[in-house]
Design an enzyme around this catalytic site. Structure first.
Site, PDB file in Angstrom:
ATOM      1  N   VAL A 121      45.333  41.601  45.495  1.00  0.00           N
ATOM      2  CA  VAL A 121      44.216  41.678  44.865  1.00  0.00           C
ATOM      3  C   VAL A 121      44.320  42.774  43.634  1.00  0.00           C
ATOM      4  CG1 VAL A 121      41.633  42.217  44.914  1.00  0.00           C
ATOM      5  CG2 VAL A 121      42.934  40.682  46.652  1.00  0.00           C
TER       6      VAL A 121
ATOM      7  N   GLU B 233      45.134  38.133  55.734  1.00  0.00           N
ATOM      8  CA  GLU B 233      45.018  39.396  55.712  1.00  0.00           C
ATOM      9  C   GLU B 233      46.608  39.977  55.758  1.00  0.00           C
ATOM     10  OE1 GLU B 233      42.385  41.233  55.013  1.00  0.00           O
ATOM     11  OE2 GLU B 233      42.114  39.383  54.130  1.00  0.00           O
TER      12      GLU B 233
ATOM     13  N   GLY C 260      35.792  35.517  48.385  1.00  0.00           N
ATOM     14  CA  GLY C 260      36.478  35.682  47.172  1.00  0.00           C
ATOM     15  C   GLY C 260      35.826  35.325  45.751  1.00  0.00           C
TER      16      GLY C 260
ATOM     17  N   LYS D  95      32.496  39.877  56.930  1.00  0.00           N
ATOM     18  CA  LYS D  95      31.764  39.315  55.815  1.00  0.00           C
ATOM     19  C   LYS D  95      30.213  39.073  56.165  1.00  0.00           C
ATOM     20  CE  LYS D  95      36.152  37.627  53.932  1.00  0.00           C
ATOM     21  NZ  LYS D  95      37.082  36.637  54.062  1.00  0.00           N
TER      22      LYS D  95
END
Ligand code: HSE
Length: 328
Positions: free
Chosen positions: A14, A189, A133, A204
Site C-alpha cells: 500500500v 495480509e 479497499g 473492519k
C-alpha cells in the site's frame, strides 16, 4: 506555489501504491488543489532495501526525522499492527499533521481516540482505506448518516477470502492454491491467517460499527468463523444447488439497542445482494430508514485500489482546508 510535505509510514504494497499514484498524479493534483505535494520521508524498518528505485534518499528508520522536517503536514500510514502505528499517528496529530491510515488493526481499537485527538488539534483523520479497499464505504456511510439511521450492515469485507472462494468454485482450485495466488497478487495480509480466520473482516466490521452506531459490540461476544472451515467439496456441492458461499460480516442494532456482530461463511442464493460479488470484490449492504437497503461494491484489496482511496482522502482534506470539498 505552497508546498505540502508528506511522509509515508510503511513501504509495503500500500505504501508503494501511494508513492506511485502521487507521482503519476502530481500535476493533476497540483492543478486541482492549488498546492504542490512532496513526499519528503518514507519510514521503514530496514533502510538497506530501496524497494522503489529513486527513493533511497527518502528512507529513514527514525520517526523523529519526519517531525524534524520543516513543513511536514500530512502523514500516510500503511503499517500492519497497532504499534508503533498508533504512537506514530498520535505524535503526528500532536505535531498538527493530518493523518491518513489504512491500518484496520490499529483503527478498530484506537480509531475513536485518534479522531478525538485530531479534533482537539484541528487536523483530520482519513480512514477510508481501513475498510473494503477501494470501495468508498466510509464517505458513503458518513453522507447517509447525515439524514438516515443505519440499522444493519452486512458485507463481504475481505478481498482475499472472496477471491479464494471464487477461484475454488469457478476453477476448482484447492484452498492452498487459491491462497497462494491471493498472496502473489498482494491481496493477503502479511500473516494470511488474519484473512482466512475472519479476523481481518472482524476489525473492519468494528470500524463500521463505530461509524454507524457510535459504538462496537464487546469483541468477546462477536462470533468469528473463518473460511478455513470450508472444503472444496462443500463449495462444489453448494454450486451444484445454485448456491454460493460468501464470507459475511454483519452487525446490527436490535430493538433493545444492543449491538450484535458476527463474521462467518454464509450460503446465499441468487436473490441475495452478495451473490454476484466475485473475485477480490467487497460489498457492503446497509439497511437504512429512508433510503432502504443500499449496497456499495468495488475492489476490496490490492495496491492501487487501497492507495487510491488514501490519496483521495488527502485531496479531500486539502480541499476541505481550502474550503471547497466537505465530507471528511
Ligand atoms: N487482506 C485484506 C483483504 C487487504 O484481503 O481484504 C485489504 O484490507
Amino acid at each position: 506555489m505552497a508546498v505540502i510535505k508528506a511522509a509515508i509510514l510503511g513501504f509495503g504494497t500500500v505504501g508503494q501504491g501511494i508513492y506511485h499514484i502521487l507521482n503519476e498524479k502530481r500535476e493533476e493534483l497540483r492543478e486541482k488543489l492549488g498546492v504542490e505535494l512532496e513526499v519528503a520521508k518514507i519510514v521503514v524498518r530496514d533502510t538497506s532495501r530501496e524497494r522503489v528505485p529513486g527513493t533511497q534518499h527518502l528512507l529513514t528508520d527514525n520517526i523523529d526525522d519526519v517531525f524534524a522536517e520543516k513543513g511536514m503536514q500530512v502523514v500516510f500510514e500503511a503499517i500492519v499492527n497497532e504499534e508503533p502505528a498508533f504512537s506514530y499517528l498520535q505524535r503526528a496529530i500532536e505535531h498538527k499533521c493530518h493523518v491518513i491510515t489504512a491500518n484496520k488493526v490499529m483503527f478498530a481499537k484506537r480509531g475513536i481516540e485518534l479522531q478525538e485527538l485530531a479534533k482537539k488539534n484541528g487536523v483530520f483523520v482519513g480512514y477510508e482505506a481501513t475498510v473494503a479497499g477501494g470501495v468508498p464505504i466510509i464517505k458513503t456511510m458518513k453522507n447517509i448518516l447525515l439524514v438516515n439511521d443505519v440499522s444493519r450492515i452486512q458485507g463481504i469485507l475481505n478481498g482475499t477470502t472472496n477471491y479464494m472462494l471464487t477461484k475454488m468454485r469457478q476453477e476448482g482450485w484447492s484452498y492452498d492454491q487459491a491462497l497462494a495466488e491471493a498472496q502473489r497478487l498482494g491481496y493477503a495480509e502479511a500473516d494470511p491467517f488474519n484473512d482466512v480466520s475472519g479476523q481481518d473482516a472482524f476489525k473492519k466490521l468494528m470500524i463500521l460499527s463505530d461509524l454507524a452506531f457510535g459504538e462496537q459490540p464487546a469483541w468477546s461476544e462477536v462470533e468469528v468463523i473463518g473460511i478455513d472451515t470450508l472444503t472444496l467439496d462443500d463449495i462444489k456441492a453448494a454450486n451444484e444447488k445454485g448456491l454460493r458461499y460468501r464470507h459475511v460480516a454483519e452487525v446490527e442494532k436490535n430493538a433493545e439497542g444492543q449491538i450484535i456482530g458476527k463474521v462467518a461463511p454464509m450460503l446465499v442464493n441468487a436473490e441475495h445482494p452478495l451473490f454476484p460479488i466475485d473475485d477480490v470484490f467487497n460489498a457492503v449492504s446497509m439497511e437504512t430508514n429512508y433510503i432502504g437497503t443500499l449496497t456499495v461494491t468495488g475492489p476490496g484489496a490490492g495496491m492501487y485500489p487501497t492507495a487510491s482511496v488514501m490519496v483521495e482522502d488527502y485531496a479531500e482534506i486539502i480541499g476541505k482546508r481550502a474550503g471547497f470539498v466537505v465530507s471528511i
